[in-house]
Design a protein around this motif. Structure first.
Motif, PDB file in Angstrom:
ATOM      1  N   MET A 166     -19.196 -80.949 -78.315  1.00 59.50           N
ATOM      2  CA  MET A 166     -19.070 -80.531 -76.928  1.00 59.50           C
ATOM      3  C   MET A 166     -19.414 -81.699 -76.013  1.00 59.50           C
ATOM      4  SD  MET A 166     -19.980 -76.494 -76.789  1.00 59.50           S
ATOM      5  CE  MET A 166     -19.494 -76.456 -75.139  1.00 59.50           C
ATOM      6  N   ILE A 167     -19.508 -81.398 -74.786  1.00 61.25           N
ATOM      7  CA  ILE A 167     -19.780 -82.433 -73.790  1.00 61.25           C
ATOM      8  C   ILE A 167     -21.256 -82.776 -73.831  1.00 61.25           C
ATOM      9  CG2 ILE A 167     -19.721 -82.996 -71.340  1.00 61.25           C
ATOM     10  CD1 ILE A 167     -17.489 -80.910 -71.060  1.00 61.25           C
ATOM     11  N   GLU A 168     -21.534 -84.078 -73.885  1.00 59.94           N
ATOM     12  CA  GLU A 168     -22.936 -84.511 -73.886  1.00 59.94           C
ATOM     13  C   GLU A 168     -23.315 -84.917 -72.460  1.00 59.94           C
ATOM     14  OE1 GLU A 168     -23.968 -87.386 -76.815  1.00 59.94           O
ATOM     15  OE2 GLU A 168     -22.622 -86.498 -78.289  1.00 59.94           O
ATOM     16  N   ILE A 169     -24.283 -84.213 -71.916  1.00 58.89           N
ATOM     17  CA  ILE A 169     -24.757 -84.510 -70.559  1.00 58.89           C
ATOM     18  C   ILE A 169     -26.227 -84.874 -70.657  1.00 58.89           C
ATOM     19  CG2 ILE A 169     -25.121 -83.603 -68.240  1.00 58.89           C
ATOM     20  CD1 ILE A 169     -22.820 -81.699 -68.688  1.00 58.89           C
ATOM     21  N   SER A 170     -26.536 -86.081 -70.232  1.00 63.40           N
ATOM     22  CA  SER A 170     -27.931 -86.506 -70.266  1.00 63.40           C
ATOM     23  C   SER A 170     -28.644 -85.965 -69.017  1.00 63.40           C
ATOM     24  CB  SER A 170     -28.010 -88.034 -70.309  1.00 63.40           C
ATOM     25  OG  SER A 170     -27.477 -88.590 -69.131  1.00 63.40           O
ATOM     26  N   PHE A 171     -29.960 -86.117 -69.005  1.00 68.47           N
ATOM     27  CA  PHE A 171     -30.746 -85.603 -67.891  1.00 68.47           C
ATOM     28  C   PHE A 171     -30.375 -86.327 -66.597  1.00 68.47           C
ATOM     29  CE2 PHE A 171     -34.622 -85.560 -65.248  1.00 68.47           C
ATOM     30  CZ  PHE A 171     -34.704 -84.198 -65.043  1.00 68.47           C
ATOM     31  N   GLY A 172     -30.122 -87.614 -66.676  1.00 68.04           N
ATOM     32  CA  GLY A 172     -29.751 -88.392 -65.482  1.00 68.04           C
ATOM     33  C   GLY A 172     -28.421 -87.913 -64.909  1.00 68.04           C
ATOM     34  N   LYS A 173     -27.449 -87.657 -65.780  1.00 68.93           N
ATOM     35  CA  LYS A 173     -26.150 -87.165 -65.307  1.00 68.93           C
ATOM     36  C   LYS A 173     -26.281 -85.773 -64.695  1.00 68.93           C
ATOM     37  CE  LYS A 173     -23.324 -89.738 -68.590  1.00 68.93           C
ATOM     38  NZ  LYS A 173     -22.398 -89.643 -69.716  1.00 68.93           N
ATOM     39  N   LEU A 174     -27.123 -84.935 -65.284  1.00 69.50           N
ATOM     40  CA  LEU A 174     -27.336 -83.596 -64.754  1.00 69.50           C
ATOM     41  C   LEU A 174     -28.001 -83.660 -63.374  1.00 69.50           C
ATOM     42  CD1 LEU A 174     -27.002 -80.602 -65.464  1.00 69.50           C
ATOM     43  CD2 LEU A 174     -29.252 -80.669 -66.476  1.00 69.50           C
ATOM     44  N   LEU A 175     -28.955 -84.546 -63.197  1.00 73.18           N
ATOM     45  CA  LEU A 175     -29.631 -84.712 -61.916  1.00 73.18           C
ATOM     46  C   LEU A 175     -28.646 -85.225 -60.856  1.00 73.18           C
ATOM     47  CD1 LEU A 175     -32.377 -84.458 -60.533  1.00 73.18           C
ATOM     48  CD2 LEU A 175     -32.852 -86.798 -61.219  1.00 73.18           C
ATOM     49  N   LEU A 176     -27.784 -86.150 -61.231  1.00 75.08           N
ATOM     50  CA  LEU A 176     -26.786 -86.672 -60.311  1.00 75.08           C
ATOM     51  C   LEU A 176     -25.791 -85.576 -59.911  1.00 75.08           C
ATOM     52  CD1 LEU A 176     -25.595 -89.164 -58.859  1.00 75.08           C
ATOM     53  CD2 LEU A 176     -24.214 -89.537 -60.905  1.00 75.08           C
ATOM     54  N   LEU A 177     -25.392 -84.740 -60.850  1.00 75.61           N
ATOM     55  CA  LEU A 177     -24.475 -83.637 -60.576  1.00 75.61           C
ATOM     56  C   LEU A 177     -25.115 -82.622 -59.624  1.00 75.61           C
ATOM     57  CD1 LEU A 177     -21.704 -82.402 -61.312  1.00 75.61           C
ATOM     58  CD2 LEU A 177     -22.843 -81.198 -63.148  1.00 75.61           C
ATOM     59  N   ALA A 178     -26.393 -82.322 -59.821  1.00 71.11           N
ATOM     60  CA  ALA A 178     -27.102 -81.393 -58.927  1.00 71.11           C
ATOM     61  C   ALA A 178     -27.203 -81.969 -57.524  1.00 71.11           C
ATOM     62  CB  ALA A 178     -28.481 -81.082 -59.491  1.00 71.11           C
ATOM     63  N   LEU A 179     -27.446 -83.249 -57.367  1.00 74.15           N
ATOM     64  CA  LEU A 179     -27.563 -83.894 -56.058  1.00 74.15           C
ATOM     65  C   LEU A 179     -26.218 -83.875 -55.322  1.00 74.15           C
ATOM     66  CD1 LEU A 179     -29.415 -85.449 -54.128  1.00 74.15           C
ATOM     67  CD2 LEU A 179     -28.683 -87.544 -55.271  1.00 74.15           C
ATOM     68  N   VAL A 180     -25.112 -84.151 -56.056  1.00 77.23           N
ATOM     69  CA  VAL A 180     -23.784 -84.117 -55.432  1.00 77.23           C
ATOM     70  C   VAL A 180     -23.460 -82.685 -55.006  1.00 77.23           C
ATOM     71  CG1 VAL A 180     -21.306 -84.424 -55.881  1.00 77.23           C
ATOM     72  CG2 VAL A 180     -22.927 -86.163 -56.620  1.00 77.23           C
ATOM     73  N   ALA A 181     -23.793 -81.697 -55.836  1.00 80.65           N
ATOM     74  CA  ALA A 181     -23.532 -80.298 -55.493  1.00 80.65           C
ATOM     75  C   ALA A 181     -24.329 -79.884 -54.269  1.00 80.65           C
ATOM     76  CB  ALA A 181     -23.873 -79.402 -56.678  1.00 80.65           C
ATOM     77  N   LEU A 182     -25.577 -80.335 -54.132  1.00 83.09           N
ATOM     78  CA  LEU A 182     -26.404 -80.006 -52.967  1.00 83.09           C
ATOM     79  C   LEU A 182     -25.805 -80.603 -51.705  1.00 83.09           C
ATOM     80  CD1 LEU A 182     -28.997 -78.730 -51.851  1.00 83.09           C
ATOM     81  CD2 LEU A 182     -30.170 -80.853 -52.399  1.00 83.09           C
ATOM     82  N   ILE A 183     -25.288 -81.803 -51.815  1.00 81.53           N
ATOM     83  CA  ILE A 183     -24.714 -82.458 -50.642  1.00 81.53           C
ATOM     84  C   ILE A 183     -23.390 -81.775 -50.253  1.00 81.53           C
ATOM     85  CG2 ILE A 183     -23.690 -84.620 -49.811  1.00 81.53           C
ATOM     86  CD1 ILE A 183     -25.763 -86.080 -51.509  1.00 81.53           C
ATOM     87  N   VAL A 184     -22.545 -81.478 -51.247  1.00 82.35           N
ATOM     88  CA  VAL A 184     -21.234 -80.922 -50.940  1.00 82.35           C
ATOM     89  C   VAL A 184     -21.329 -79.456 -50.503  1.00 82.35           C
ATOM     90  CG1 VAL A 184     -18.987 -80.295 -51.975  1.00 82.35           C
ATOM     91  CG2 VAL A 184     -20.013 -82.512 -52.457  1.00 82.35           C
ATOM     92  N   LEU A 185     -22.091 -78.642 -51.220  1.00 79.94           N
ATOM     93  CA  LEU A 185     -22.134 -77.206 -50.924  1.00 79.94           C
ATOM     94  C   LEU A 185     -23.173 -76.854 -49.851  1.00 79.94           C
ATOM     95  CD1 LEU A 185     -21.850 -75.765 -54.538  1.00 79.94           C
ATOM     96  CD2 LEU A 185     -20.060 -75.893 -52.808  1.00 79.94           C
ATOM     97  N   GLY A 186     -24.194 -77.560 -49.832  1.00 74.56           N
ATOM     98  CA  GLY A 186     -25.251 -77.254 -48.873  1.00 74.56           C
ATOM     99  C   GLY A 186     -26.281 -76.321 -49.491  1.00 74.56           C
ATOM    100  N   PRO A 187     -27.444 -76.215 -48.845  1.00 75.35           N
ATOM    101  CA  PRO A 187     -28.531 -75.419 -49.423  1.00 75.35           C
ATOM    102  C   PRO A 187     -28.259 -73.917 -49.398  1.00 75.35           C
ATOM    103  CG  PRO A 187     -29.242 -76.433 -47.351  1.00 75.35           C
ATOM    104  CD  PRO A 187     -27.871 -76.925 -47.645  1.00 75.35           C
ATOM    105  N   GLU A 188     -27.368 -73.425 -48.528  1.00 73.98           N
ATOM    106  CA  GLU A 188     -27.129 -71.996 -48.462  1.00 73.98           C
ATOM    107  C   GLU A 188     -26.222 -71.497 -49.600  1.00 73.98           C
ATOM    108  OE1 GLU A 188     -25.819 -73.820 -45.566  1.00 73.98           O
ATOM    109  OE2 GLU A 188     -27.885 -73.969 -44.890  1.00 73.98           O
ATOM    110  N   ARG A 189     -25.210 -72.258 -49.932  1.00 78.51           N
ATOM    111  CA  ARG A 189     -24.242 -71.809 -50.942  1.00 78.51           C
ATOM    112  C   ARG A 189     -24.563 -72.319 -52.350  1.00 78.51           C
ATOM    113  NH1 ARG A 189     -18.549 -73.362 -48.631  1.00 78.51           N
ATOM    114  NH2 ARG A 189     -19.708 -75.031 -47.679  1.00 78.51           N
ATOM    115  N   LEU A 190     -25.486 -73.204 -52.500  1.00 72.76           N
ATOM    116  CA  LEU A 190     -25.795 -73.783 -53.821  1.00 72.76           C
ATOM    117  C   LEU A 190     -26.330 -72.745 -54.813  1.00 72.76           C
ATOM    118  CD1 LEU A 190     -25.846 -76.318 -55.554  1.00 72.76           C
ATOM    119  CD2 LEU A 190     -28.166 -76.733 -54.748  1.00 72.76           C
TER     120      LEU A 190
END
Length: 140
Positions: free
Chosen positions: A1-25
């Motif tokens: 399956m897809i290997e996601i390291s902790f750093g990649k997961l943290l980066l994905l969460a930060l991009v999602a927070l910026i794009v979606l915003g705190p209300e829709r996240l």
């Protein structure tokens, strides 16, 4: 399956927070989790179905092998019975020939003997005089 390291997961969460915003996240995270759960359940069901098919094929193969070995054993037993029957038949034929020979010999031996004559061969019990002990009987 897809290997996601902790750093990649943290980066994905930060991009999602910026794009979606705190209300829709939080709502998007729940939806992504449910979607991931469905995908994982689907993958597990496909995996278990494949495993069941493999087991069914193994069982079918085992049954075929067992049926073949049973058929071979049955043929061996039938051959042994036929061979034994042939041996018994041969023994009966030999015994029949021996009995026939013995009967023929007895018939020929009997044919050479004369028929008993009651006047000549029977004991003189009806004549009134019994022979003495020392007198021999005429039995030819």
């Amino acid at each position: 399956m897809i290997e996601i390291s902790f750093g990649k997961l943290l980066l994905l969460a930060l991009v999602a927070l910026i794009v979606l915003g705190p209300e829709r996240l939080p709502h998007a995270a729940r939806t992504a989790g449910a979607l991931l759960r469905r995908v994982r359940n689907g993958w597990d069901s496909v995996k278990s179905e494949v495993e069941r098919e493999i087991q069914a094929e193994e069982i079918k193969r085992t049954l075929r092998e067992t049926a073949e070995s049973a058929r071979t054993a049955q043929e061996d037993v039938q051959k042994n019975f036929r061979d034994a029957g042939t041996g018994v038949t041969g023994a009966f034929r030999d015994t029949e020939a021996q009995v026939r020979d013995a009967y023929t010999e007895a018939q020929s031996a009997h044919a050479g003997r004369r028929e008993p004559d009651p006047e000549r061969d029977m004991l003189p019990l009806n004549q009134g005089e019994a022979p003495g002990r020392n007198e021999p009987h005429d039995r030819t």
